[in-house]
Design an enzyme around this catalytic site. Structure first.
Site, PDB file in Angstrom:
ATOM      1  CB  CYS A 132      -0.978  -0.058   1.175  1.00  0.00           C
ATOM      2  SG  CYS A 132      -2.443   0.964   0.948  1.00  0.00           S
ATOM      3  CG  HIS A 133      -0.068   4.984   1.543  1.00  0.00           C
ATOM      4  ND1 HIS A 133      -1.323   4.426   1.496  1.00  0.00           N
ATOM      5  CD2 HIS A 133      -0.171   6.209   0.979  1.00  0.00           C
ATOM      6  CE1 HIS A 133      -2.164   5.285   0.926  1.00  0.00           C
ATOM      7  NE2 HIS A 133      -1.490   6.367   0.593  1.00  0.00           N
TER       8      HIS A 133
END
Length: 178
Positions: free
Chosen positions: A92-93
């Protein structure tokens, strides 16, 4: 989910999982959906930022990478893990860490690697020198500057199953890079 599921699956496989935070050891972090996880160590504890202690580094998404990338010791650990040819997994991030952690020559850690991530940080990883791949999981192993680096990235919690499988496989059977 990006902390708890990998933690549980890796423990299920027999791994010892140590949660490291940027705050004092014992701090409880709550995820987006309220899942609590308590850190066992702080990155500021003596010896935590030494790659020799760890077999792999798992970087969740959410707010965690925003804190991690502001910690010089967390950036040092990430870079040291790459230099030691130990898998770094980010979802994800989490690949933001691969943009902020820099090799000795100053290049971002993701430079020269194929990477995926949450779509909102696509431009960040491309601008940091990675080749963007829109796939559930990307395993990128490369010799860069004389070091073998192994990076495993994934896009979202929907990709947790193949991402965790790739981490388990890499820790169980390290890659041979020519």
């Amino acid at each position: 989910m990006e902390v708890m599921w990998p933690k549980m699956r890796l423990e299920e496989e027999g791994a010892e999982v140590v949660v490291i935070g940027c705050h004092p050891a014992g701090t409880t972090y709550n995820g987006k959906f309220g899942y609590p996880v308590r850190s066992a160590k702080s990155i500021d504890d003596d010896g935590v930022a030494i790659a020799d202690q760890w077999d792999a580094l798992v970087l969740p998404g959410g707010f965690a990478p925003d804190y991690y990338r502001r910690s010089s010791k967390m950036l040092t650990l990430t870079t040291a893990m790459a230099a030691a040819a130990k898998p770094i997994a980010a979802i994800c991030h989490g690949p933001w860490m691969l943009c902020s952690a820099r090799r000795a020559d100053g290049t971002p850690l993701c430079t020269g690697h194929q990477v995926t991530a949450f779509s909102a940080i696509k431009d960040d990883v491309i601008n940091a020198g990675a080749t963007w791949m829109d796939q559930p999981v990307v395993v990128s192993a490369a010799k860069i500057g004389g070091n073998t680096e192994i990076i495993v990235t994934s896009r979202t919690p929907n990709d947790l199953v193949p991402w965790i499988r790739a981490i388990i496989d890499l820790v169980a059977t390290p890659l041979e890079i020519n």
